[in-house]
Write an enzyme that holds these catalytic residues in place. Structure first.
Site, PDB file in Angstrom:
ATOM      1  N   HIS A   1       0.856  -1.181   0.000  1.00  0.00           N
ATOM      2  CA  HIS A   1       0.000   0.000   0.000  1.00  0.00           C
ATOM      3  C   HIS A   1       0.895   1.235   0.000  1.00  0.00           C
ATOM      4  O   HIS A   1       2.077   1.173   0.387  1.00  0.00           O
ATOM      5  CB  HIS A   1      -0.901   0.006   1.232  1.00  0.00           C
ATOM      6  CG  HIS A   1      -2.041  -0.954   1.129  1.00  0.00           C
ATOM      7  ND1 HIS A   1      -2.760  -1.364   2.221  1.00  0.00           N
ATOM      8  CD2 HIS A   1      -2.605  -1.586   0.067  1.00  0.00           C
ATOM      9  CE1 HIS A   1      -3.717  -2.198   1.842  1.00  0.00           C
ATOM     10  NE2 HIS A   1      -3.634  -2.349   0.539  1.00  0.00           N
TER      11      HIS A   1
ATOM     12  N   LYS B   1       5.160   1.667   1.025  1.00  0.00           N
ATOM     13  CA  LYS B   1       6.165   1.547  -0.032  1.00  0.00           C
ATOM     14  C   LYS B   1       7.588   1.854   0.466  1.00  0.00           C
ATOM     15  O   LYS B   1       8.525   1.144   0.113  1.00  0.00           O
ATOM     16  CB  LYS B   1       5.784   2.395  -1.236  1.00  0.00           C
ATOM     17  CG  LYS B   1       4.656   1.753  -2.070  1.00  0.00           C
ATOM     18  CD  LYS B   1       4.266   2.640  -3.231  1.00  0.00           C
ATOM     19  CE  LYS B   1       3.238   2.083  -4.167  1.00  0.00           C
ATOM     20  NZ  LYS B   1       2.239   1.175  -3.729  1.00  0.00           N
TER      21      LYS B   1
ATOM     22  N   THR C   1       3.044  -5.400  -8.182  1.00  0.00           N
ATOM     23  CA  THR C   1       2.097  -4.481  -8.786  1.00  0.00           C
ATOM     24  C   THR C   1       2.877  -3.306  -9.374  1.00  0.00           C
ATOM     25  O   THR C   1       4.025  -3.053  -9.013  1.00  0.00           O
ATOM     26  CB  THR C   1       1.060  -4.011  -7.746  1.00  0.00           C
ATOM     27  OG1 THR C   1       1.737  -3.595  -6.562  1.00  0.00           O
ATOM     28  CG2 THR C   1       0.067  -5.113  -7.420  1.00  0.00           C
TER      29      THR C   1
ATOM     30  N   THR D   1       4.533  -0.407  -7.002  1.00  0.00           N
ATOM     31  CA  THR D   1       5.532  -0.983  -6.112  1.00  0.00           C
ATOM     32  C   THR D   1       6.721  -1.489  -6.924  1.00  0.00           C
ATOM     33  O   THR D   1       7.875  -1.221  -6.578  1.00  0.00           O
ATOM     34  CB  THR D   1       4.918  -2.121  -5.279  1.00  0.00           C
ATOM     35  OG1 THR D   1       3.826  -1.592  -4.504  1.00  0.00           O
ATOM     36  CG2 THR D   1       5.935  -2.746  -4.349  1.00  0.00           C
TER      37      THR D   1
ATOM     38  N   SER E   1      -1.517  -2.129 -11.807  1.00  0.00           N
ATOM     39  CA  SER E   1      -1.588  -1.501 -10.493  1.00  0.00           C
ATOM     40  C   SER E   1      -2.719  -2.171  -9.703  1.00  0.00           C
ATOM     41  O   SER E   1      -3.571  -2.867 -10.274  1.00  0.00           O
ATOM     42  CB  SER E   1      -1.848  -0.002 -10.632  1.00  0.00           C
ATOM     43  OG  SER E   1      -3.093   0.213 -11.263  1.00  0.00           O
ATOM     44  N   GLY E   2      -2.726  -1.939  -8.408  1.00  0.00           N
ATOM     45  CA  GLY E   2      -3.760  -2.530  -7.558  1.00  0.00           C
ATOM     46  C   GLY E   2      -5.164  -2.144  -7.982  1.00  0.00           C
ATOM     47  O   GLY E   2      -6.066  -2.981  -8.028  1.00  0.00           O
TER      48      GLY E   2
ATOM     49  N   ASP F   1      -3.437  -7.096  -8.010  1.00  0.00           N
ATOM     50  CA  ASP F   1      -3.500  -8.070  -6.922  1.00  0.00           C
ATOM     51  C   ASP F   1      -4.187  -9.349  -7.385  1.00  0.00           C
ATOM     52  O   ASP F   1      -3.789 -10.458  -7.005  1.00  0.00           O
ATOM     53  CB  ASP F   1      -4.182  -7.487  -5.685  1.00  0.00           C
ATOM     54  CG  ASP F   1      -5.538  -6.846  -5.986  1.00  0.00           C
ATOM     55  OD1 ASP F   1      -5.791  -6.460  -7.141  1.00  0.00           O
ATOM     56  OD2 ASP F   1      -6.341  -6.722  -5.039  1.00  0.00           O
TER      57      ASP F   1
ATOM     58  N   HIS G   1      -8.347   2.756  -3.913  1.00  0.00           N
ATOM     59  CA  HIS G   1      -7.600   2.415  -5.130  1.00  0.00           C
ATOM     60  C   HIS G   1      -6.480   1.412  -4.868  1.00  0.00           C
ATOM     61  O   HIS G   1      -5.891   0.894  -5.811  1.00  0.00           O
ATOM     62  CB  HIS G   1      -7.017   3.683  -5.772  1.00  0.00           C
ATOM     63  CG  HIS G   1      -5.892   4.284  -4.995  1.00  0.00           C
ATOM     64  ND1 HIS G   1      -6.107   5.163  -3.957  1.00  0.00           N
ATOM     65  CD2 HIS G   1      -4.553   4.134  -5.104  1.00  0.00           C
ATOM     66  CE1 HIS G   1      -4.941   5.518  -3.451  1.00  0.00           C
ATOM     67  NE2 HIS G   1      -3.974   4.912  -4.122  1.00  0.00           N
TER      68      HIS G   1
END
Length: 133
Positions: free
Chosen positions: A10, A14, A36, A39, A56-57, A62, A89
Site C-alpha cells: 500500500h 512503499k 504491482t 511498487t 496496479s492494484g 493483486d 484504489h
C-alpha cells in the site's frame, strides 16, 4: 513449480518495502520478482532489482498475482498493507490472503513477518547453492 516472489505494498508502506528490498537485495536478485505496477517501479528504480510488473492494484494487479498463486507460480508473497488508512484504489488483501491460504503459500503482511519469510528463502538458496570453498 513455485518460482516467483510477489511484492505488493500500500502507498504508505512503499518506503518500508524499498528498505526491505535493499536489506535483502543480494538474495532477491537471485529470485524472479513480480509486483504491482507502482511498487515494482519503485523497487526497480531505487534498488536496481529486476521486477516483472503486473497492473496496479486499482486495475487488478493483486488479482493477477492471485492467479499466479492459484497456478502454483508463486512461492511467497510480501504484501505490506496499511490496515488503518488503506485507500479504495489500493490492492485488497482479502483475495490474496484467501488464495495464499488455499494454496499454502507464505504471506507476510508486516515488516517483521516479511523479514522472517525472506530470511527463510535466503536459507533455502544457501542450501540449494552452497558457497564455493
Amino acid at each position: 513449480m513455485r518460482t516467483k516472489v510477489a511484492l505488493i505494498a500500500h502507498d504508505r508502506r512503499k518506503p518500508e518495502m524499498i528498505a526491505l528490498c535493499r536489506d535483502y537485495q543480494e538474495m532477491l536478485a537471485q529470485e524472479e520478482l513480480v509486483a504491482t505496477k507502482g511498487t515494482g517501479g519503485l523497487i526497480e528504480e531505487l534498488t536496481g532489482l529486476h521486477v516483472t510488473r503486473v497492473n496496479s492494484g486499482e486495475k487488478g494487479g493483486d488479482l493477477q498475482i492471485g492467479s499466479m498463486i492459484a497456478s502454483d507460480q508463486i512461492k511467497a508473497v510480501v504484501f505490506l498493507r496499511d490496515p488503518l488508512t488503506a485507500h479504495p484504489h489500493e490492492p485488497d488483501i482479502n483475495a490474496v490472503l484467501k488464495i495464499c491460504d488455499i494454496n499454502d503459500v507464505p504471506l507476510a503482511t508486516n515488516i517483521s513477518t516479511a523479514r522472517l519469510v525472506l530470511a527463510h528463502l535466503k536459507d533455502l538458496q544457501d542450501i540449494e547453492e552452497p558457497p564455493a570453498t
